[in-house]
Design a protein around this motif. Structure first.
Motif, PDB file in Angstrom:
ATOM      1  N   TRP A  94     193.218 107.793  15.145  1.00 12.23           N
ATOM      2  CA  TRP A  94     192.285 108.678  14.438  1.00 12.23           C
ATOM      3  C   TRP A  94     192.870 110.082  14.369  1.00 12.23           C
ATOM      4  O   TRP A  94     192.855 110.736  13.343  1.00 12.23           O
ATOM      5  N   TRP A  95     193.393 110.531  15.489  1.00 12.10           N
ATOM      6  CA  TRP A  95     193.969 111.882  15.581  1.00 12.10           C
ATOM      7  C   TRP A  95     195.144 112.015  14.614  1.00 12.10           C
ATOM      8  O   TRP A  95     195.328 113.003  13.942  1.00 12.10           O
ATOM      9  N   ARG A  96     195.937 110.965  14.506  1.00  8.71           N
ATOM     10  CA  ARG A  96     197.152 111.027  13.714  1.00  8.71           C
ATOM     11  C   ARG A  96     196.897 110.917  12.208  1.00  8.71           C
ATOM     12  O   ARG A  96     197.504 111.608  11.416  1.00  8.71           O
ATOM     13  N   TYR A  97     195.978 110.008  11.831  1.00 15.24           N
ATOM     14  CA  TYR A  97     195.842 109.707  10.397  1.00 15.24           C
ATOM     15  C   TYR A  97     194.547 110.181   9.749  1.00 15.24           C
ATOM     16  O   TYR A  97     194.484 110.331   8.546  1.00 15.24           O
ATOM     17  N   GLU A  98     193.447 110.325  10.551  1.00 14.75           N
ATOM     18  CA  GLU A  98     192.156 110.540   9.893  1.00 14.75           C
ATOM     19  C   GLU A  98     191.536 111.904  10.142  1.00 14.75           C
ATOM     20  O   GLU A  98     190.598 112.285   9.469  1.00 14.75           O
ATOM     21  N   ARG A  99     192.034 112.613  11.132  1.00 16.84           N
ATOM     22  CA  ARG A  99     191.474 113.922  11.466  1.00 16.84           C
ATOM     23  C   ARG A  99     191.601 114.829  10.227  1.00 16.84           C
ATOM     24  O   ARG A  99     192.616 114.843   9.558  1.00 16.84           O
ATOM     25  N   GLN A 100     190.518 115.582   9.966  1.00 19.69           N
ATOM     26  CA  GLN A 100     190.621 116.458   8.800  1.00 19.69           C
ATOM     27  C   GLN A 100     190.538 117.930   9.172  1.00 19.69           C
ATOM     28  O   GLN A 100     189.922 118.276  10.114  1.00 19.69           O
TER      29      GLN A 100
END
Lengths: 210, 100
Positions: free
Chosen positions: A204-210
């Motif tokens: 989540w941290w790598r790909y989805e965090r905005q």
């Protein structure tokens, strides 16, 4: 030379695109976290259930070998419910992500991913059923971890490559568990619970965090 | 004197977006518009115009279908497209080798 660098970049782009496009990349990190949370909750619940038995003088490590039928059914039910709940939640978060990205969830890549993880999982399921029948309940926990790890490694070729590392970790846990029969619940809590949450949070941290 | 190798490079594949589209189509039987958009990370209009160029060059085949009520356009590489793109890759490789 400048133009040479340009061509190298172009080739690298092409290679990357071929890799990425043949994978299912909508897999959400939140799916991992949710599945892990389910597994942890079920582990705690089972722990307390077994602890209450222990209060009557039964050792849960013994129970791994000689489970009474009522307990066996109870444990199977907990396992089944956990598996379905984790699967539904994982699907929900990945579906939400694919809607947000506008990617169809049922693409070729999703089908390939599903098939390649399902084959080892189903075989694992059959082995576990047979172990249960044969009264080898103590081997169930490591067997689940091992087949799940293999399924992840196989599936990782068709989704985020990081899934491979989650698979290796499950395999290591499963192998250790083979020599620590009776501690299955702890290994499950680590493998299906904590590892999923750690993996999911990282993704989540790598790909989805905005 | 060596022949200028740049002439073997295909001008149609001069953009990063078109390169991305062709790469994705080469390894997949068909890819939808939305999948391409996510992969290449470009706007709808930008992607559509590049797809149009490739379609006009007859390098890709377009298939307009429906998923429920939504239109679902998928793209596939054509024989000519495959040939042209592979030639382009070879030219890139030759150039890099040549300069070394």
């Amino acid at each position: 030379m400048d133009s040479n660098q340009e061509h190298l970049d172009a080739l690298r782009d092409i290679k990357q695109m071929m890799e990425r496009s043949s994978r299912f990349i909508s897999l959400s990190g939140l799916s991992g976290i949710a599945a892990g949370a389910c597994a942890l909750a079920a582990s705690v619940y089972t722990w307390r259930l077994l602890a209450s038995r222990k209060a009557y003088g039964e050792d849960y490590r013994q129970l791994a070998f000689e489970t009474g039928d009522s307990l066996k059914m109870q444990l199977l039910t907990i396992g089944g419910i956990t598996f379905i709940a984790a699967l539904l939640l994982a699907f929900f978060f990945t579906y939400t992500r694919s809607l947000k990205n506008g990617t169809p969830i049922w693409g070729i890549t999703a089908r390939r991913l599903l098939w390649n993880t399902m084959v080892p999982m189903i075989v694992g399921g059959i082995v576990v059923l047979r172990l249960l029948q044969a009264g080898l309940a103590g081997l169930i926990a490591p067997t689940c971890l091992l087949f799940y790890g293999l399924a992840l490694i196989n599936g990782s070729k068709y989704t985020l490559p990081e899934v491979r590392w989650l698979g290796y970790c499950q395999l290591i846990l499963g192998i250790i568990n083979l020599w620590m029969i009776g501690y299955g619940l702890i290994f499950w809590a680590i493998g299906f619970g904590i590892l999923h949450i750690v993996y999911g949070a990282m993704m989540w941290w790598r790909y989805e965090r905005q | 004197m060596m022949k200028n190798p740049i002439e073997h490079l295909n001008k149609t594949f001069d953009s990063r977006v078109r390169l991305g589209i062709m790469s994705a189509l080469l390894v997949n039987a068909e890819v939808s518009f939305n999948e391409l958009k996510e992969l290449i990370a470009v706007t709808d209009g930008n992607l559509a115009s590049h797809l149009k160029t490739l379609e006009e060059a007859a390098y890709i085949k377009v298939h307009k279908g429906f998923v429920g009520r939504k239109t679902n356009t998928t793209y596939a590489i054509s024989k000519a497209g495959e040939k042209a793109f592979k030639a382009h890759l070879d030219a890139l490789e030759q150039m890099i080798k040549g300069v070394k």
